[in-house]
Design an enzyme around this catalytic site. Structure first.
Site, PDB file in Angstrom:
ATOM      1  N   GLY A   1      10.433 -32.363 -41.720  1.00 25.91           N
ATOM      2  CA  GLY A   1      10.794 -30.957 -41.500  1.00 25.91           C
ATOM      3  C   GLY A   1      10.617 -30.040 -42.707  1.00 25.91           C
ATOM      4  O   GLY A   1      11.073 -28.902 -42.683  1.00 25.91           O
TER       5      GLY A   1
ATOM      6  N   TRP B   1       7.855 -28.626 -43.847  1.00 27.08           N
ATOM      7  CA  TRP B   1       7.033 -27.459 -43.458  1.00 27.08           C
ATOM      8  C   TRP B   1       7.834 -26.553 -42.523  1.00 27.08           C
ATOM      9  O   TRP B   1       7.762 -25.341 -42.602  1.00 27.08           O
ATOM     10  CB  TRP B   1       5.741 -27.907 -42.752  1.00 27.08           C
ATOM     11  CG  TRP B   1       4.615 -28.234 -43.679  1.00 27.08           C
ATOM     12  CD1 TRP B   1       4.715 -28.772 -44.923  1.00 27.08           C
ATOM     13  CD2 TRP B   1       3.209 -28.023 -43.442  1.00 27.08           C
ATOM     14  NE1 TRP B   1       3.467 -28.918 -45.470  1.00 27.08           N
ATOM     15  CE2 TRP B   1       2.526 -28.475 -44.593  1.00 27.08           C
ATOM     16  CE3 TRP B   1       2.474 -27.521 -42.366  1.00 27.08           C
ATOM     17  CZ2 TRP B   1       1.136 -28.429 -44.711  1.00 27.08           C
ATOM     18  CZ3 TRP B   1       1.093 -27.470 -42.471  1.00 27.08           C
ATOM     19  CH2 TRP B   1       0.426 -27.920 -43.629  1.00 27.08           C
TER      20      TRP B   1
ATOM     21  N   ASP C   1       6.189 -34.311 -33.391  1.00 23.47           N
ATOM     22  CA  ASP C   1       5.977 -35.493 -34.242  1.00 23.47           C
ATOM     23  C   ASP C   1       6.283 -36.762 -33.446  1.00 23.47           C
ATOM     24  O   ASP C   1       7.058 -36.732 -32.493  1.00 23.47           O
ATOM     25  CB  ASP C   1       6.869 -35.452 -35.493  1.00 23.47           C
ATOM     26  CG  ASP C   1       6.301 -36.296 -36.629  1.00 23.47           C
ATOM     27  OD1 ASP C   1       5.820 -35.726 -37.626  1.00 23.47           O
ATOM     28  OD2 ASP C   1       6.308 -37.540 -36.519  1.00 23.47           O
TER      29      ASP C   1
ATOM     30  N   ASP D   1       0.140 -30.982 -40.431  1.00 23.46           N
ATOM     31  CA  ASP D   1       0.216 -31.808 -41.640  1.00 23.46           C
ATOM     32  C   ASP D   1       0.241 -33.273 -41.194  1.00 23.46           C
ATOM     33  O   ASP D   1       0.663 -34.153 -41.934  1.00 23.46           O
ATOM     34  CB  ASP D   1       1.506 -31.449 -42.407  1.00 23.46           C
ATOM     35  CG  ASP D   1       1.496 -31.975 -43.837  1.00 23.46           C
ATOM     36  OD1 ASP D   1       0.412 -32.067 -44.436  1.00 23.46           O
ATOM     37  OD2 ASP D   1       2.586 -32.290 -44.368  1.00 23.46           O
TER      38      ASP D   1
ATOM     39  N   LYS E   1      -4.410 -30.292 -42.050  1.00 22.02           N
ATOM     40  CA  LYS E   1      -4.688 -31.277 -43.101  1.00 22.02           C
ATOM     41  C   LYS E   1      -5.776 -32.220 -42.602  1.00 22.02           C
ATOM     42  O   LYS E   1      -5.767 -32.639 -41.448  1.00 22.02           O
ATOM     43  CB  LYS E   1      -3.423 -32.076 -43.407  1.00 22.02           C
ATOM     44  CG  LYS E   1      -3.722 -33.280 -44.325  1.00 22.02           C
ATOM     45  CD  LYS E   1      -2.513 -33.744 -45.056  1.00 22.02           C
ATOM     46  CE  LYS E   1      -1.619 -34.634 -44.228  1.00 22.02           C
ATOM     47  NZ  LYS E   1      -0.397 -34.970 -44.965  1.00 22.02           N
TER      48      LYS E   1
HETATM   49  C1  LIG Z   1       2.887 -36.115 -44.190  1.00 19.55           C
HETATM   50  S1  LIG Z   1       3.989 -36.320 -42.846  1.00 19.55           S
HETATM   51  C2  LIG Z   1       4.420 -34.643 -42.490  1.00 19.55           C
HETATM   52  C3  LIG Z   1       5.396 -34.036 -43.444  1.00 19.55           C
HETATM   53  C4  LIG Z   1       5.934 -32.706 -42.953  1.00 19.55           C
HETATM   54  N1  LIG Z   1       4.874 -31.700 -42.841  1.00 19.55           N
HETATM   55  C5  LIG Z   1       7.002 -32.160 -43.862  1.00 19.55           C
HETATM   56  O1  LIG Z   1       6.733 -31.181 -44.576  1.00 19.55           O
HETATM   57  O2  LIG Z   1       8.137 -32.684 -43.852  1.00 19.55           O
HETATM   58  C6  LIG Z   1       2.914 -36.707 -41.524  1.00 19.55           C
HETATM   59  C7  LIG Z   1       3.589 -36.787 -40.175  1.00 19.55           C
HETATM   60  O3  LIG Z   1       2.579 -36.933 -39.187  1.00 19.55           O
HETATM   61  C8  LIG Z   1       3.147 -37.648 -38.103  1.00 19.55           C
HETATM   62  N2  LIG Z   1       2.084 -38.168 -37.214  1.00 19.55           N
HETATM   63  C9  LIG Z   1       1.078 -39.010 -37.545  1.00 19.55           C
HETATM   64  N3  LIG Z   1       0.333 -39.293 -36.468  1.00 19.55           N
HETATM   65  C10 LIG Z   1       0.880 -38.609 -35.415  1.00 19.55           C
HETATM   66  C11 LIG Z   1       0.572 -38.510 -34.043  1.00 19.55           C
HETATM   67  N4  LIG Z   1      -0.462 -39.175 -33.506  1.00 19.55           N
HETATM   68  N5  LIG Z   1       1.348 -37.733 -33.253  1.00 19.55           N
HETATM   69  C12 LIG Z   1       2.406 -37.065 -33.775  1.00 19.55           C
HETATM   70  N6  LIG Z   1       2.757 -37.126 -35.093  1.00 19.55           N
HETATM   71  C13 LIG Z   1       2.011 -37.886 -35.907  1.00 19.55           C
HETATM   72  C14 LIG Z   1       3.937 -38.730 -38.804  1.00 19.55           C
HETATM   73  O4  LIG Z   1       4.919 -39.262 -37.933  1.00 19.55           O
HETATM   74  C15 LIG Z   1       4.519 -37.985 -40.001  1.00 19.55           C
HETATM   75  O5  LIG Z   1       5.829 -37.552 -39.733  1.00 19.55           O
END
Ligand SMILES: C[S@@+](CC[C@H](N)C(=O)[O-])C[C@H]1O[C@@H](n2cnc3c(N)ncnc32)[C@H](O)[C@@H]1O
Length: 194
Positions: free
Chosen positions: A48, A50, A66, A110, A150
């Site tokens: 969370g 972002w 997510d 992201d 990203k």
């Molecule tokens: C780098 S983290 C995001 C951090 C977030 N933007 C923050 O600022 O707290 C990447 C996120 O992408 C999610 N993710 C990866 N593949 C996904 C998918 N197929 N569907 C939904 N979420 C996904 C992961 O669960 C993870 O929480």
């Protein structure tokens, strides 16, 4: 690698849920992607960091998606789901309808699976997520809308840009200071959907 770098400490101090917050702050300050009236959908939102930043830039409800659960944030409509599930449009459509949201102004992502360290694989997985998000943008993003994604740079990055950039008035690749230098992650900005 020292995970507790300066952005980690800064995030703790400013009560952001993740160091990733600073990437979005930097990009937003430079490229002005979100405004006060923007309906934003955010993919890969957990935990969370972002989302907290998005809230500072828009007064409208935010839709966050997510795979993993996320502690609630006021005025955030959270959908726990998989971006790669072909049916993910359904909960998005339902959430929009329930909250009288006709279309979305800003798409943010992201999202990234746990990196394997194998550059080609990471970049391909990231490309797949970005492609799926762009397909969703064709249905939900309004004309004039903006996208920030990203992506792990790789062979498919050019193909991705060639496919999507002409559908927008402006595009740019950026790498914020808060993104680790050694990481292949880049942020793709597409502004002004035609
Ligand atoms: C780098 S983290 C995001 C951090 C977030 N933007 C923050 O600022 O707290 C990447 C996120 O992408 C999610 N993710 C990866 N593949 C996904 C998918 N197929 N569907 C939904 N979420 C996904 C992961 O669960 C993870 O929480």
């Amino acid at each position: 690698m020292n995970r507790k770098d300066k952005y980690y400490k800064k995030a703790k101090k400013q009560n952001y849920r993740s160091r990733a917050s600073f990437k979005l702050i930097e990009i937003q300050n430079k490229f002005n992607i979100i405004n006060k009236n923007s309906y934003v959908i955010e993919f890969g939102s957990s935990p969370g960091g972002w989302t907290q930043v998005i809230k500072q830039f828009t007064d409208m409800p935010i839709i966050s998606v997510d795979l993993n659960a996320m502690p609630p944030i006021d005025n955030v409509l959270f959908i726990q789901g998989d971006i790669l599930n072909y049916n993910i449009g359904k909960p998005i459509r339902e959430t929009m309808a329930k909250n009288d949201i006709e279309s979305i102004d800003v798409f943010l992502s992201d999202a990234m699976v746990r990196t394997s360290g194998i550059a080609e694989r990471d970049s391909y997985e990231s490309y797949t997520i970005c492609e799926q998000i762009m397909v969703l943008s064709e249905e939900f993003l309004k004309r004039g809308g903006n996208v920030l994604l990203k992506q792990f740079q790789g062979e498919m990055t050019n193909e991705f840009l060639n496919k999507w950039k002409d559908k927008f008035q402006f595009y740019k690749i950026t790498k914020p200071h808060a993104s680790r230098k050694e990481s292949r992650e880049i942020y793709i900005i597409l502004k002004g959907k035609k």
